[in-house]
Design a protein around this motif. Structure first.
Motif, mmCIF file in Angstrom:
data_model
loop_
_atom_site.group_PDB
_atom_site.id
_atom_site.type_symbol
_atom_site.label_atom_id
_atom_site.label_comp_id
_atom_site.label_asym_id
_atom_site.label_seq_id
_atom_site.Cartn_x
_atom_site.Cartn_y
_atom_site.Cartn_z
ATOM 1 N N LEU A 28 -2.362 -8.950 -8.645
ATOM 2 C CA LEU A 28 -1.210 -9.360 -8.961
ATOM 3 C C LEU A 28 -0.017 -8.606 -8.677
ATOM 4 O O LEU A 28 0.882 -8.737 -8.101
ATOM 5 C CB LEU A 28 -1.308 -10.278 -10.387
ATOM 6 C CG LEU A 28 -2.242 -11.528 -10.230
ATOM 7 C CD1 LEU A 28 -2.323 -11.810 -11.982
ATOM 8 C CD2 LEU A 28 -1.907 -12.580 -9.613
ATOM 9 N N ASP A 43 0.072 -6.062 -15.857
ATOM 10 C CA ASP A 43 -0.436 -7.233 -16.506
ATOM 11 C C ASP A 43 1.191 -7.785 -17.223
ATOM 12 O O ASP A 43 1.718 -8.797 -16.837
ATOM 13 C CB ASP A 43 -1.199 -7.243 -17.576
ATOM 14 C CG ASP A 43 -2.502 -7.185 -17.199
ATOM 15 O OD1 ASP A 43 -2.843 -7.451 -15.686
ATOM 16 O OD2 ASP A 43 -3.634 -6.971 -17.678
ATOM 17 N N ASP A 65 0.570 -7.994 -5.080
ATOM 18 C CA ASP A 65 1.477 -9.178 -4.455
ATOM 19 C C ASP A 65 2.972 -9.106 -4.915
ATOM 20 O O ASP A 65 3.796 -9.448 -4.054
ATOM 21 C CB ASP A 65 0.591 -10.471 -4.904
ATOM 22 C CG ASP A 65 -0.534 -10.811 -4.323
ATOM 23 O OD1 ASP A 65 -0.898 -10.068 -3.088
ATOM 24 O OD2 ASP A 65 -1.348 -11.501 -4.638
ATOM 25 N N ILE A 110 3.942 -8.658 -14.579
ATOM 26 C CA ILE A 110 3.679 -9.973 -13.919
ATOM 27 C C ILE A 110 4.545 -11.031 -14.754
ATOM 28 O O ILE A 110 5.223 -11.961 -14.140
ATOM 29 C CB ILE A 110 2.336 -10.237 -13.835
ATOM 30 C CG1 ILE A 110 1.546 -9.316 -12.806
ATOM 31 C CG2 ILE A 110 2.149 -11.570 -13.326
ATOM 32 C CD1 ILE A 110 2.142 -8.924 -11.548
#
Length: 321
Positions: free
Chosen positions: A258, A231, A261, A234
């Motif tokens: 995320l 988290d 990716d 990102i």
């Protein structure tokens, strides 16, 4: 039997969940996560509820929304509802001891998930608080160690490297464990490095971005930023792009969609596979064992394998939470 360590592979889970379900329809299990604001915690609840549904067990999930006081009240509520077993994700490892003692005194099996019960300065994660039926958790020391191994492989060899650490919330025992494992791996590799900055967060991308902005302003010559969860990484990636930094971003607590990716796009070098959905399933199984078999030993440590995730190994981590 305290401190018994169990490790499960994917193939064993279905068999475990389908076993020992006699009388399961009469059972109700409760779960109190730390906060359902975070995708990781949501996935633990999903894994728990899906496993319970397969076994025909009723569930009650109460969200304390990040409040230790509300978590205590929610656990009391579950006791008043006379559930057959309780699971919870501790918000404060030390305060959690009193919660566990109270639940155990009421004769209800209790399983902690993802976070340690007891002072992490005094208790090893693999030696769970003895009143617990089980601690079902990622081995965060090992997760930090895997991140440290990745970091050691990308550090410059001709000079002392500079590293900054984006920490999680310091109330969580995993913060120290992640850092301890990370540093241990670097030392074993005889890495020439210096940790020039460390800063806590509340586990969110926004704080990850703010912390990394601070790091890159104060230390533009950093070689590696280590984030203790996908988290924050990102958010950190946004700060890195804005600053045009060319170092490596490495995380633990990985496996999110995320994060997947970001690694695929080259925004993050790598992370470590963590599996909250599987943790929820394993928590249910530990609760089921304790609720249906009084001979089930206490103090079990239940974990799973954590491969590194890099661009060429994205499919080694099956969950994308």
């Amino acid at each position: 039997m305290s401190g018994m360590k169990l490790k499960f592979g994917v193939a064993a889970i279905a068999a475990l969940l389908s076993a020992g379900t006699a009388g399961a329809k009469d059972l109700t299990f409760g779960y109190v996560p730390a906060s359902l604001e975070y995708p990781y915690n949501v996935m633990t609840a999903k894994g728990f509820e899906e496993a319970a549904k397969k076994a025909g067990v009723k569930t009650v999930v109460l969200d304390p929304r990040g409040s230790v006081e509300k978590q205590g009240n929610a656990l009391d509520d579950l006791l008043s509802q006379k559930v057959d077993a309780i699971g919870f994700l501790p918000l404060d490892s030390v305060v959690a001891e009193s919660f566990v003692d109270k639940i155990t005194a009421a004769g209800v099996p209790v399983v902690a998930i993802a976070a340690q019960v007891g002072d992490p300065q005094k208790r090893d994660v693999k030696d769970p608080y003895p009143a617990l039926s089980a601690l079902v958790a990622t081995d965060n020391y090992k997760a930090g160690y895997v991140s440290g191994e990745m970091t050691a492989g990308v550090l410059p060899k001709d000079r002392k490297a500079k590293i900054a650490i984006v920490q999680g919330d310091p109330a969580y025992a995993v913060v120290k464990l992640d850092t301890d494992g990370f540093v241990a791996a670097l030392k074993k590799a005889n890495a020439n490095y210096e940790i020039v900055a460390e800063q806590p967060t509340n586990w969110t991308p926004d704080q990850g971005e703010a912390v990394c902005q601070n790091f890159l302003t104060a230390h533009p010559d950093l070689d590696v930023i280590f984030s203790q969860a996908d988290d924050m990484a990102i958010g950190c990636a946004r700060a890195i792009e804005a600053a045009g930094w060319k170092g490596k971003l490495i995380a633990t607590g990985g496996g999110s969609k995320l994060g997947y990716d970001a690694i695929k796009a080259g925004e993050m070098y790598g992370s470590v596979c963590t599996r909250p959905l599987l943790l929820g399933e394993l928590m249910f199984k530990a609760m089921q064992e304790a609720a249906t078999d009084p001979k089930t030993p206490k103090g079990r440590f239940v974990t799973y394998d954590m491969p590194p995730i890099t661009k060429d190994k994205l499919d080694d981590c099956p969950e994308k939470w």
